[in-house]
Design a protein around this motif. Sequence first.
Motif, short mmCIF file in Angstrom:
data_model
loop_
_atom_site.label_atom_id
_atom_site.label_comp_id
_atom_site.label_asym_id
_atom_site.label_seq_id
_atom_site.Cartn_x
_atom_site.Cartn_y
_atom_site.Cartn_z
N ALA A 6 35.63 -38.87 65.03
CA ALA A 6 36.80 -38.23 64.42
C ALA A 6 38.04 -39.07 64.67
N GLY A 7 38.83 -39.29 63.62
CA GLY A 7 40.15 -39.85 63.82
C GLY A 7 41.06 -38.76 64.36
N LEU A 8 41.90 -39.10 65.31
CA LEU A 8 42.78 -38.11 65.91
C LEU A 8 44.08 -38.00 65.12
N PRO A 9 44.61 -36.78 64.95
CA PRO A 9 45.94 -36.64 64.35
C PRO A 9 46.99 -37.21 65.32
N LEU A 10 47.91 -37.99 64.80
CA LEU A 10 48.93 -38.62 65.63
C LEU A 10 50.32 -38.08 65.36
N THR A 11 50.46 -37.25 64.34
CA THR A 11 51.73 -36.62 64.01
C THR A 11 51.46 -35.18 63.57
N PHE A 71 47.35 -28.42 68.78
CA PHE A 71 46.26 -27.53 68.36
C PHE A 71 45.13 -28.31 67.70
N TYR A 72 45.48 -29.22 66.79
CA TYR A 72 44.43 -29.96 66.07
C TYR A 72 43.72 -30.97 66.98
N ARG A 73 44.44 -31.53 67.95
CA ARG A 73 43.79 -32.38 68.93
C ARG A 73 42.76 -31.59 69.73
N GLU A 74 43.12 -30.37 70.10
CA GLU A 74 42.19 -29.53 70.86
C GLU A 74 40.93 -29.22 70.05
N LEU A 75 41.08 -29.03 68.74
CA LEU A 75 39.90 -28.79 67.90
C LEU A 75 38.94 -29.96 67.95
N VAL A 76 39.49 -31.18 67.95
CA VAL A 76 38.65 -32.37 68.02
C VAL A 76 38.04 -32.52 69.41
N LEU A 77 38.87 -32.45 70.44
CA LEU A 77 38.43 -32.76 71.80
C LEU A 77 37.57 -31.67 72.42
N GLU A 78 37.84 -30.41 72.08
CA GLU A 78 37.16 -29.30 72.76
C GLU A 78 36.13 -28.58 71.89
#
Length: 284
Positions: free
Chosen positions: A121-126, A132-139
């Motif tokens: 997954a590419g991470l949202p940077l902005t 919240f969206y980083r947590e969806l990817v990471l967790e």
Amino acid sequence: MKYNVVMFAYNEEKNITSSINSVFESVDESLNKFYLIANGCSDRTVEVANAARDALGFDKLCIEVIRLGDKCNAWNKYMHELADDVSTHFFVDADVNFSQNCFPKLHNKLVSTPERTVVIAGLPLTGRNLTFYRELVLERSCFFGNLYGVKNSFVQRIREANFRLPIGLNWIDSFLTKAVNTDLKFEKTNLPERTTWLEDVGYSFESLSVFKRDDINLYFNRIARYELGKLQESILDNTALSNWPASMHGINKEIWKDFANKSAHLSWFQRRLVRRRLIKLLSK
């Protein structure tokens, strides 16, 4: 050890040049092909994309034009007709930009993972909801259509299973996340380590403005798509994969017939937006 980049574009004449330039600046010699799939565009997206390709001398950019304006159909076409035998297939949207060297970095990370890991997954940077969206990817092992990469082994798995997204499906990211994390079985429990990511590598975008009419309309359209997608999801979740329809038209009619009950949990404004979208879809 090559990779492809696949960009889906629907009426993106305002953003397409920036996104093409960003891909050009973020790839390396391992790029095999960059497919731009313009699906159902009624604006100058294709013309502007051709001009951007010529200006860059980007010979690896292949522009495919599809009449039907449906992202699921475009995804199916790539998976089952265009995808060749490269190690990684990246999927991106046409309204975002990418971090420096993100494609070789993500590609190298993905091909070094165990066999069971099939998506990066590419991470949202902005964005206002970045945390919240980083947590969806990471967790939660989620990934988003803005940027993700798929191992060729899973592309072959999709082809062998003849898995296709139904045309008209609205909440695509959710279904692809389920498809990957359950190996196309759509069970309730995720398999371990199906997805991965790389810190600080991903995509950025300009936040919507309440002062721009086009941004307001885009925001309302997103609400309608996401909420209708959740209603569609509740039906597909109770349907065996072998019985999934080729098109969501019948399911949309089922939702419409019992709209009052199925949408009771939504706010009056959300119901209005979803109702308007359903009417538009069912009138086609």
